[in-house]
Design an enzyme around this catalytic site. Structure first.
Site, PDB file in Angstrom:
ATOM      1  N   ARG A  29     109.773  30.590  -5.029  1.00 25.04           N
ATOM      2  CA  ARG A  29     109.511  31.804  -4.582  1.00 25.04           C
ATOM      3  C   ARG A  29     108.317  32.578  -5.061  1.00 25.04           C
ATOM      4  NH1 ARG A  29     114.888  33.703  -3.315  1.00 25.04           N
ATOM      5  NH2 ARG A  29     116.551  32.826  -4.397  1.00 25.04           N
TER       6      ARG A  29
ATOM      7  N   GLU B 240     113.899  42.352   5.083  1.00 29.70           N
ATOM      8  CA  GLU B 240     114.445  41.047   4.902  1.00 29.70           C
ATOM      9  C   GLU B 240     113.294  40.007   4.828  1.00 29.70           C
ATOM     10  OE1 GLU B 240     116.282  38.956   3.937  1.00 29.70           O
ATOM     11  OE2 GLU B 240     118.522  38.873   4.905  1.00 29.70           O
ATOM     12  N   ASP B 241     113.511  39.080   4.029  1.00 33.10           N
ATOM     13  CA  ASP B 241     112.340  37.978   4.145  1.00 33.10           C
ATOM     14  C   ASP B 241     112.506  37.186   5.333  1.00 33.10           C
ATOM     15  OD1 ASP B 241     115.048  36.967   3.569  1.00 33.10           O
ATOM     16  OD2 ASP B 241     114.362  35.929   1.744  1.00 33.10           O
TER      17      ASP B 241
ATOM     18  N   ASP C  94     113.075  30.478  -1.393  1.00 30.01           N
ATOM     19  CA  ASP C  94     113.538  29.438  -2.169  1.00 30.01           C
ATOM     20  C   ASP C  94     113.910  28.191  -1.610  1.00 30.01           C
ATOM     21  OD1 ASP C  94     116.067  30.888  -1.750  1.00 30.01           O
ATOM     22  OD2 ASP C  94     116.623  29.162  -3.356  1.00 30.01           O
TER      23      ASP C  94
ATOM     24  N   LYS D  65     113.367  32.894  12.749  1.00 29.95           N
ATOM     25  CA  LYS D  65     113.387  31.774  13.412  1.00 29.95           C
ATOM     26  C   LYS D  65     114.119  31.807  14.791  1.00 29.95           C
ATOM     27  CE  LYS D  65     113.692  29.061   9.285  1.00 29.95           C
ATOM     28  NZ  LYS D  65     114.640  28.193   8.664  1.00 29.95           N
TER      29      LYS D  65
ATOM     30  N   ASP E 208     117.581  33.727  10.090  1.00 27.39           N
ATOM     31  CA  ASP E 208     117.554  32.269  10.602  1.00 27.39           C
ATOM     32  C   ASP E 208     118.592  32.333  11.682  1.00 27.39           C
ATOM     33  OD1 ASP E 208     117.587  29.703  10.349  1.00 27.39           O
ATOM     34  OD2 ASP E 208     118.747  29.468   8.745  1.00 27.39           O
TER      35      ASP E 208
ATOM     36  N   GLY F 222     115.251  37.253  -2.043  1.00 23.87           N
ATOM     37  CA  GLY F 222     114.250  36.579  -0.971  1.00 23.87           C
ATOM     38  C   GLY F 222     113.285  37.779  -0.659  1.00 23.87           C
TER      39      GLY F 222
ATOM     40  N   PHE G 227     112.729  24.797   7.687  1.00 24.07           N
ATOM     41  CA  PHE G 227     113.049  25.086   6.499  1.00 24.07           C
ATOM     42  C   PHE G 227     111.715  25.616   5.860  1.00 24.07           C
ATOM     43  CE2 PHE G 227     114.469  25.624   2.010  1.00 24.07           C
ATOM     44  CZ  PHE G 227     115.426  26.532   2.374  1.00 24.07           C
TER      45      PHE G 227
HETATM   46  P1  IMP Z   1     120.926  33.747   8.187  1.00 28.64           P
HETATM   47  O1  IMP Z   1     122.420  34.186   7.999  1.00 28.64           O
HETATM   48  O2  IMP Z   1     121.175  32.241   8.730  1.00 28.64           O
HETATM   49  O3  IMP Z   1     120.195  34.339   9.113  1.00 28.64           O
HETATM   50  O4  IMP Z   1     120.295  33.507   6.904  1.00 28.64           O
HETATM   51  C1  IMP Z   1     119.521  34.336   6.253  1.00 28.64           C
HETATM   52  C2  IMP Z   1     119.273  33.778   4.681  1.00 28.64           C
HETATM   53  O5  IMP Z   1     119.254  32.520   4.514  1.00 28.64           O
HETATM   54  C3  IMP Z   1     118.093  34.345   4.342  1.00 28.64           C
HETATM   55  O6  IMP Z   1     117.974  35.739   3.616  1.00 28.64           O
HETATM   56  C4  IMP Z   1     117.399  33.400   3.103  1.00 28.64           C
HETATM   57  O7  IMP Z   1     117.947  33.623   2.076  1.00 28.64           O
HETATM   58  C5  IMP Z   1     118.247  31.998   3.835  1.00 28.64           C
HETATM   59  N1  IMP Z   1     117.152  31.126   4.486  1.00 28.64           N
HETATM   60  C6  IMP Z   1     117.171  31.106   5.950  1.00 28.64           C
HETATM   61  N2  IMP Z   1     116.251  30.210   6.199  1.00 28.64           N
HETATM   62  C7  IMP Z   1     115.404  29.823   5.258  1.00 28.64           C
HETATM   63  C8  IMP Z   1     114.443  29.107   5.156  1.00 28.64           C
HETATM   64  O8  IMP Z   1     113.649  28.461   6.077  1.00 28.64           O
HETATM   65  N3  IMP Z   1     113.887  28.947   3.668  1.00 28.64           N
HETATM   66  C9  IMP Z   1     114.421  29.583   2.884  1.00 28.64           C
HETATM   67  N4  IMP Z   1     115.489  30.400   2.911  1.00 28.64           N
HETATM   68  C10 IMP Z   1     116.207  30.537   4.216  1.00 28.64           C
HETATM   69 MG    MG Z   2     117.699  36.143   1.514  1.00 26.24          MG
END
Ligand code: IMP
Ligand code: MG
Length: 184
Positions: free
Chosen positions: A169, A103-104, A163, A135, A107, A48, A156
């Site tokens: 992407r 990072e992208d 993606d 978020k 979440d 990402g 999302f």
């Molecule tokens: P976390 O561990 O929940 O913070 O998730 C991080 C990863 O989940 C990111 O690097 C993304 O690859 C994926 N992700 C989380 N939210 C989204 C979203 O809204 N769209 C797409 N990918 C997401």
């Molecule tokens: Mg990612």
């Protein structure tokens, strides 16, 4: 790929390409100021972060190197499991390095907090985080993030590297998907 290519799949554009680029100008200026005179290792999280990394490094005046990690945090679907697996590790020795994770999106924060402690255990001089999106309402763990592009609602999103099932992407903006795309 642009809006017209995915018109039926898209609910709305959340952040335009112009908004993303304007914010990247500001983030790059802040990073340049903070790391003036230092060598910086940017660690991108695949896949990402590819877009953010590419757009960010071209704005930096700082002497940077790039390396990449691939981790998997999702068992399936769109929820973070908290279980992180390294799919591709760094080529670079972090000893004594200034490291900035790129990072992208953050979440739940579970992936990042795991990655942070993993990289900190490798003897770097410093480790900070830059993320294009965050978020806040989805946070399950507090992660200290130095550079944030935009705080967004708990929806999302796809595009600009992000993606859904490996698609979208290559959209130059960040948007939300219409419910029918999820199989609704
Ligand atoms: P976390 O561990 O929940 O913070 O998730 C991080 C990863 O989940 C990111 O690097 C993304 O690859 C994926 N992700 C989380 N939210 C989204 C979203 O809204 N769209 C797409 N990918 C997401
Ligand atoms: Mg990612």
């Amino acid at each position: 790929m642009d809006r017209a290519d995915v018109e039926n799949d898209l609910e709305k554009v959340l952040l335009s390409q112009e908004q993303l680029h304007a914010r990247l100008d500001e983030l790059a200026a802040a990073i340049d100021a903070d790391y003036a005179g230092k060598q910086l290792l940017l660690v991108g999280v695949l896949k990402g972060a590819v877009m953010v990394m590419a757009d960010l490094v071209r704005r930096l005046h700082t002497d940077v190197q790039m390396d990449w990690m691939a981790v998997s945090s999702y068992g399936s679907g769109t929820k973070s499991s908290g279980v992180v697996r390294i799919l591709k590790d760094l080529d670079t020795d972090l000893t004594g390095r200034h490291v900035l994770i790129v990072e992208d999106i953050i979440d739940s924060g579970l992936t990042l907090s795991w990655l942070l402690s993993n990289l900190r255990s490798r003897g770097p001089e410093s480790v900070e985080i830059a993320t294009m999106l965050r978020k806040p309402e989805a946070a399950k763990v507090e992660v200290d993030v130095r550079y944030v592009g935009f705080d967004i609602p708990n929806e999302f999103v796809v595009g600009y590297g992000l993606d859904y099932a490996e698609r979208y992407r290559n959209l130059p903006f960040v948007g939300t998907l219409a419910p029918h795309v999820y199989g609704a």
